[in-house]
Design an enzyme around this catalytic site. Structure first.
Site, short mmCIF file in Angstrom:
data_model
loop_
_atom_site.label_atom_id
_atom_site.label_comp_id
_atom_site.label_asym_id
_atom_site.label_seq_id
_atom_site.Cartn_x
_atom_site.Cartn_y
_atom_site.Cartn_z
N TYR A 172 11.35 8.73 1.45
CA TYR A 172 11.28 7.62 0.48
C TYR A 172 12.03 7.88 -0.83
O TYR A 172 12.11 6.98 -1.66
CB TYR A 172 9.80 7.30 0.19
CG TYR A 172 9.06 6.82 1.42
CD1 TYR A 172 9.46 5.66 2.09
CD2 TYR A 172 7.96 7.52 1.93
CE1 TYR A 172 8.80 5.23 3.23
CE2 TYR A 172 7.29 7.08 3.07
CZ TYR A 172 7.71 5.94 3.71
OH TYR A 172 7.06 5.50 4.83
N PRO A 209 0.79 -1.23 0.00
CA PRO A 209 0.00 0.00 0.00
C PRO A 209 0.83 1.28 0.00
O PRO A 209 1.86 1.36 0.67
CB PRO A 209 -0.80 -0.10 1.31
CG PRO A 209 -0.90 -1.56 1.57
CD PRO A 209 0.38 -2.17 1.06
N ASN A 210 0.33 2.25 -0.75
CA ASN A 210 0.87 3.61 -0.84
C ASN A 210 2.18 3.74 -1.62
O ASN A 210 2.64 4.86 -1.86
CB ASN A 210 1.04 4.24 0.56
CG ASN A 210 -0.29 4.38 1.28
OD1 ASN A 210 -1.22 4.97 0.73
ND2 ASN A 210 -0.41 3.82 2.46
N ASN A 218 8.33 -5.24 -0.80
CA ASN A 218 8.21 -4.14 0.16
C ASN A 218 6.74 -4.12 0.57
O ASN A 218 5.91 -3.63 -0.19
CB ASN A 218 8.62 -2.81 -0.48
CG ASN A 218 8.52 -1.67 0.53
OD1 ASN A 218 7.94 -1.82 1.61
ND2 ASN A 218 9.08 -0.53 0.17
N ARG A 226 12.72 5.19 12.88
CA ARG A 226 11.52 6.02 12.72
C ARG A 226 10.62 5.79 13.93
O ARG A 226 11.12 5.53 15.02
CB ARG A 226 10.85 5.66 11.40
CG ARG A 226 11.77 5.90 10.18
CD ARG A 226 11.09 5.61 8.88
NE ARG A 226 9.94 6.48 8.68
CZ ARG A 226 8.99 6.27 7.75
NH1 ARG A 226 9.08 5.21 6.97
NH2 ARG A 226 7.99 7.11 7.62
N HIS A 270 12.81 -2.29 2.48
CA HIS A 270 12.20 -1.01 2.87
C HIS A 270 13.08 0.11 2.36
O HIS A 270 14.30 0.07 2.54
CB HIS A 270 12.05 -0.90 4.39
CG HIS A 270 11.16 -1.98 4.93
ND1 HIS A 270 9.81 -1.95 4.75
CD2 HIS A 270 11.46 -3.13 5.56
CE1 HIS A 270 9.29 -3.05 5.28
NE2 HIS A 270 10.27 -3.78 5.76
N ARG A 325 5.23 11.13 -2.42
CA ARG A 325 5.03 10.85 -1.00
C ARG A 325 6.32 11.07 -0.19
O ARG A 325 7.34 10.46 -0.51
CB ARG A 325 4.64 9.36 -0.94
CG ARG A 325 4.44 8.81 0.41
CD ARG A 325 4.26 7.28 0.34
NE ARG A 325 3.99 6.80 1.67
CZ ARG A 325 4.18 5.55 2.06
NH1 ARG A 325 4.61 4.65 1.20
NH2 ARG A 325 3.92 5.21 3.28
N ALA A 370 3.06 -0.60 4.88
CA ALA A 370 2.60 -0.69 6.28
C ALA A 370 2.14 -2.10 6.66
O ALA A 370 2.10 -2.43 7.84
CB ALA A 370 1.48 0.32 6.52
N GLU A 413 12.87 -9.08 2.03
CA GLU A 413 12.05 -7.93 2.43
C GLU A 413 12.85 -6.65 2.22
O GLU A 413 14.01 -6.58 2.63
CB GLU A 413 11.67 -8.12 3.90
CG GLU A 413 10.85 -7.00 4.49
CD GLU A 413 10.63 -7.20 6.01
OE1 GLU A 413 10.90 -8.32 6.52
OE2 GLU A 413 10.22 -6.24 6.66
C1 DQA Z 1 8.12 1.28 4.05
C2 DQA Z 1 8.11 1.51 5.57
C3 DQA Z 1 6.72 1.29 6.13
O1 DQA Z 1 6.72 1.52 7.54
C4 DQA Z 1 5.74 2.24 5.49
O2 DQA Z 1 4.43 2.02 5.99
C5 DQA Z 1 5.77 2.19 4.01
C6 DQA Z 1 7.07 2.11 3.34
C7 DQA Z 1 9.48 1.63 3.41
O3 DQA Z 1 9.69 1.28 2.25
O4 DQA Z 1 10.32 2.28 4.05
O5 DQA Z 1 4.76 2.30 3.34
O6 DQA Z 1 7.89 -0.11 3.80
#
Ligand code: DQA
Length: 148
Positions: A22, A9-10, A73, A106, A99, A17, A76, A97
């Site tokens: 990011y 998501p997102n 990735n 954070r 990020h 964003r 959340a 995984e």
């Molecule tokens: C994320 C870190 C997560 O906590 C966050 O909700 C994201 C992006 C990252 O790529 O740093 O959406 O996965």
């Protein structure tokens, strides 16, 4: 050899964003870099992003049998996505995984990944380069181990 690259998501909002966290690249740019790297490694990547956990589960279920590994990735969902976790386990595929941000420096709630215990490894805080590194490591490990 097919590798699944999955974004939660997102992550479709990358480039707009929270750029200081990011980075500047869009998801399309990151996927293009991964496709370029895949070509150099002589593998195929199937990329997928969704804002919906069930759609991510569907994608994993549909592609698990034809793929050799997963770079993900989870966004959340990293912190609470139990059906995504189950789908990754059921795929029986090696998972790396990724990020973009360093989830350990954070908010406290971001430091807990429910995915990490089933992943081969995690790359956190190296921006888009983390995805490319994850793909390189996963393919290198798979090439060293011919069977599933
Ligand atoms: C994320 C870190 C997560 O906590 C966050 O909700 C994201 C992006 C990252 O790529 O740093 O959406 O996965």
């Amino acid at each position: 050899m097919k590798i699944l690259v999955i974004h939660g998501p997102n992550l479709n909002m990358l480039g707009k964003r929270e750029k200081s966290i990011y980075g500047e690249k869009t998801l399309q740019e990151i996927d293009a870099l991964l496709k370029k790297e895949a070509k150099a490694l002589s593998v195929d990547v199937a990329t997928f992003q969704s804002n919906h956990e069930g759609a991510l589960v569907d994608f994993i279920q549909e592609h698990a049998d034809s793929a050799r590994g997963i770079v993900i990735n989870p966004g959340a969902l990293t912190h609470y996505g139990f059906s995504l976790l189950d789908a990754l386990v059921d795929s029986k595929l090696p998972v790396i995984e990724v990020h973009l941000s360093n989830i350990y420096r954070r908010e406290e709630w971001r430091a807990k990944s429910i995915i990490a215990p089933v992943a081969q490894g995690q790359i956190s805080g190296l921006g888009w380069r983390g995805y490319v590194a994850a793909l390189q490591v996963l393919v290198s490990k798979l090439k060293a181990k011919p069977s599933r």
